[in-house]
Design a protein around this motif. Sequence first.
Motif, PDB file in Angstrom:
ATOM      1  N   ARG A 160     -10.263  -0.386  -6.527  1.00 39.07           N
ATOM      2  CA  ARG A 160     -11.380  -0.357  -5.589  1.00 39.07           C
ATOM      3  C   ARG A 160     -12.692   0.114  -6.196  1.00 39.07           C
ATOM      4  O   ARG A 160     -12.691   0.830  -7.180  1.00 39.07           O
ATOM      5  CB  ARG A 160     -11.008   0.573  -4.433  1.00 39.07           C
TER       6      ARG A 160
ATOM      7  N   GLY B 197      -4.121   5.020   2.678  1.00 36.24           N
ATOM      8  CA  GLY B 197      -5.304   4.238   2.377  1.00 36.24           C
ATOM      9  C   GLY B 197      -6.036   3.787   3.615  1.00 36.24           C
ATOM     10  O   GLY B 197      -7.207   4.114   3.831  1.00 36.24           O
ATOM     11  N   GLN B 198      -5.339   3.043   4.440  1.00 41.58           N
ATOM     12  CA  GLN B 198      -6.000   2.444   5.590  1.00 41.58           C
ATOM     13  C   GLN B 198      -6.130   3.463   6.718  1.00 41.58           C
ATOM     14  O   GLN B 198      -5.404   4.448   6.773  1.00 41.58           O
ATOM     15  CB  GLN B 198      -5.215   1.220   6.051  1.00 41.58           C
TER      16      GLN B 198
ATOM     17  N   CYS C 116       0.819  -1.216   0.000  1.00 40.68           N
ATOM     18  CA  CYS C 116       0.000   0.000   0.000  1.00 40.68           C
ATOM     19  C   CYS C 116       0.854   1.266   0.000  1.00 40.68           C
ATOM     20  O   CYS C 116       0.776   2.068  -0.922  1.00 40.68           O
ATOM     21  CB  CYS C 116      -0.900  -0.082   1.227  1.00 40.68           C
TER      22      CYS C 116
ATOM     23  N   GLN D 280      -2.435   4.732  -5.097  1.00 34.99           N
ATOM     24  CA  GLN D 280      -1.951   3.411  -5.525  1.00 34.99           C
ATOM     25  C   GLN D 280      -1.549   3.307  -6.999  1.00 34.99           C
ATOM     26  O   GLN D 280      -0.781   2.426  -7.360  1.00 34.99           O
ATOM     27  CB  GLN D 280      -2.966   2.332  -5.173  1.00 34.99           C
TER      28      GLN D 280
ATOM     29  N   HIS E  72     -11.872  -3.546   0.755  1.00 34.77           N
ATOM     30  CA  HIS E  72     -10.945  -4.669   0.620  1.00 34.77           C
ATOM     31  C   HIS E  72     -11.637  -6.014   0.464  1.00 34.77           C
ATOM     32  O   HIS E  72     -12.407  -6.195  -0.467  1.00 34.77           O
ATOM     33  CB  HIS E  72      -9.974  -4.699   1.818  1.00 34.77           C
TER      34      HIS E  72
HETATM   35 MO   LIG Z   1      -4.037   0.275   1.203  1.00 38.36          MO
END
Ligand SMILES: [Mo]
Length: 887
Positions: free
Chosen positions: A592, A333-334, A136, A296, A598
Amino acid sequence: MDTLAEAGATRTTCPYCGVGCGVLATARGDGTVRIEGDPEHPANLGRLCSKGSALAETLIPDRRLLHPEIGGRRATWDAALDHVAARLAETVAAHGPDSVALYASGQFLTEDYYLANKLVKGFLGTANIDTNSRLCMASTVAGHKRGLGSDTVPGTYEDLEEADLLVLVGSNLAWCHPVLFQRVQAARARRPAMRLVVIDPRETASAREADLHLPIRADADTALFLGALAAMEAAGTIDRAYAEAHTQGLDEALLAARPFADIERLRHATGLEREPLARFLDLYARTGKTVTVFSQGVNQSAAGTDKVSAILNCHLASGRIGRPGAGPFSVTGQPNAMGGREVGGLANQLAAHMEIGDPAHRDLVRRFWRAPALAQRPGLKAVDLFRAVADGRVRAIWIMGTNPVDSLPEADAAAEALRRCPFVVVSDIVRDTDTMPFAHVALPAAAWGEKDGTVTNSERRISRQRAFLPLPGEARPDWWQLREVARRMGFAEAFDHPDAAAIFREHAALSAFENDGTRDFDIGALATLDDAGYAALAPTRWPAPAGGAPTTRFFADGRFYTPDGRARLHAVRAAAAPALTPERPFVLNTGRIRDQWHTMTRTGRSARLSAHLAEPFCEIHPIDAARLGIADADLVELSTDHGGAVLRALVTERVREGTLFAPMHWTGQFSGAARINALVPAHTDPISGQPASKAAPASLRRVQAAWYGFAVSRAEPEGRGCLYWAKVRAPGGWRLELAGTEAPPEPHALLGLDPAADVLDYTDRGGQRRLAAFDGRGALVGALWLAPEPVAVSRAFAVSLLDGPRFEPDARTRVLAGRPGADRPDPGALVCSCFGVGANDIRRAAAGGCASVAAVGQSLRAGTNCGSCRSEIQGLIDAERRVLQHR
Ligand SMILES: [Mo]
Ligand SMILES: Nc1nc2c(c(=O)[nH]1)N[C@H]1C(S)=C(S)[C@@H](COP(=O)(O)OP(=O)(O)OC[C@H]3O[C@@H](n4cnc5c(=O)[nH]c(N)nc54)[C@H](O)[C@@H]3O)O[C@H]1N2
Ligand SMILES: Nc1nc2c(c(=O)[nH]1)N[C@H]1C(S)=C(S)[C@@H](COP(=O)(O)OP(=O)(O)OC[C@H]3O[C@@H](n4cnc5c(=O)[nH]c(N)nc54)[C@H](O)[C@@H]3O)O[C@H]1N2
Ligand code: SF4
């Protein structure tokens, strides 16, 4: 704020993307949960996107892992923890510290992450802890470090709003960071002169909203930003004084860039048209207040680190960094990708932004932790780590908060590695993931809403996640699991934290320990928080050094965290295009969709979120589709050297010719053959070790099924055995798409029907079979349509029947029609998940005169809550207008 005071809501933070929105959560007496955006949280000021708004629906107890298991059998926590500690200790003793590993997650809370890193790097004596952040953020981390001397995201969300030019590179912000995108859109509405450029091979929801979209060839970003640097030189916007005072390497970088001053060459390298390319170069060269956001499409590349450097070069050469409204901005991202970097969760970091390769840093951390066995060198990066599991170098692995059998490249090989591994521990919140079957020990983790700690968002803002629900069953927080194993391995003194607050204080203290301004990450001011202070901690952006030094803007003074204080430009080279062959002529891009997260273990529980795009699909350009005889909604098989997938064809000009796009989300739990990472080669960036998840050489063909089907059912349907199946939740049950080459499955087994169900079963002359089953009260429990070609059933209609009225016997044949009657127009595919508005509804409104998103909102409410669907609504209005013009 009335609602908060009234209901006693808990202030917490969304567990999905790195925007890090504040959430007000209220657990009601009847077991339901109310979710609202926190109007006081600086990231979102009350807004939530579709995923955040649907959080309550994902908190269902169904399928949670509630008890520890050893070998698939329920065990006590004591037995499970003793077993894990003993096996890890035995493995270290017999095969050395590097034979054990921990594979963690950017969805850990900082406190979980800190303890995991401390245990592995300080006490087990190996740096074999890596995380899904390798898949990531690793290229950004590597690029930041070699350019800025530290892994610092210099900007803030306000910078995106203040910029005159915002460039999104490989970022579908509208779907992946929706609330931040909405802030950008609001800023554009206030300042119409602000420009938005999107650089993405696909025409994404973000691209549709942009002033300019550059559908770049895969991996040509380095060339493009070399071209941009050359354009700056030509335009005279290189800030020589700045570069001479604060950087090194400008001349070499310019030398590398100059060949791309030739627009024909650049056009050739990037696959872009001359006019938009020239427009972009001019804008980029001349706009001082430019923010370059990247994600990404930059990181997940075999040349990811170079892409990051090419972007940083432009900002450093022009001095567009450390100033309001200007800077490179990697969106995380997370929810806690940033926190993971703070604690040093990657195998090549140490802790608190220190380097494992630096002896002084190792000495500092060793003393601070009183570590008996501080790791001396970097550990294995995720892809290599799983290779080491496969070949037996790693003999025990603990997987926490990530689902590698779906998310790692060459995912089937990852599964096989785990199958062969002598000892696998998996900590998860659900029991039915694709990774869980390989666990010798399964540990039930506390989920969002049940656990306490902190996360850091994309703009370095630390926010609390607070518990508002009791721990279900025997679930326990990840940090607790780590602490208990550490204690049992003999490290009780160093792992004596009573709670998350104690861990956070230690983490904060380490960040300040012998720092004196030498390291960017310093939150010493928070090291003295007492428990009440931690409980009440308001969102805080770092740096936050002790002594209350004013929080300045990073790099405002032109000083960087390199030994000489100067940033480095890098003379990067343009990357080669993905290596296609006649056998593998397509570039397979993955990523995505708006409403899934996810591997769907949480968002897949919400019927509302699952309705937006209910099937795994493959976007194919019309020219490629025509050449291969593929029609929209056909089934297609994708293959690479590593595996295959069968997906629904979505023929669209949104992708470039010669490229395919498939979502990363579908797993073996939801589909028959759509685990996309089974296809992706484990090809990594040489510096960051990040896999190239977006450019797999692939082949494509149409698959001919003998029959196609669609079903809705109250019980979970069983599609296994079919050539193609994909199921998601629907209100009141499930929906299932299926197709096969052999005889269709037996409907009772497929739909999980009670033998006592009242079944209408009808096959017409065209060979279409329609079946509907009702319970004793006349409610629909299942319906199935099978036909020799893709079934023309209104999905929205069929799904609505499950949760719908009871059917009197004479009304039951209506179900079989698979379409609403003339009195009830078909809403079409869901667009607005908040108000359940479909594409047909919006088309009709547009045809009826609604010419703007706002007008559609007024008429149908669509797009007026979370706003995540606004760009799709615009797309439908535009399409409808084209239709009307052509009439
Ligand atoms: Mo990610
Ligand atoms: N809805 C939703 N939101 C999420 C997530 C989710 O699962 N669902 N996950 C979160 C996480 S962990 C992350 S990391 C972020 C990711 O957020 P993003 O990076 O925005 O999402 P992706 O869809 O992975 O990829 C972004 C884009 O890169 C493009 N791309 C592919 N190859 C190239 C290339 O060579 N050059 C350029 N310029 N672009 C390219 C793709 O076409 C794609 O549109 O999203 C976060 N937010
Ligand atoms: N082809 C392709 N592959 C990709 C990507 C891509 O774009 N394309 N993107 C990559 C990126 S950017 C990312 S971030 C990864 C994400 O990939 P993963 O991390 O594998 O995906 P998740 O579904 O988020 O997995 C999280 C797991 O943790 C569990 N979980 C949830 N909460 C908790 C908790 O509190 N504690 C514990 N112990 N477990 C919990 C969930 O049930 C789930 O099983 O995928 C990567 N893989
Ligand atoms: S943008 Fe959406 S997913 Fe991301 S933190 Fe905010 S509410 Fe959660």
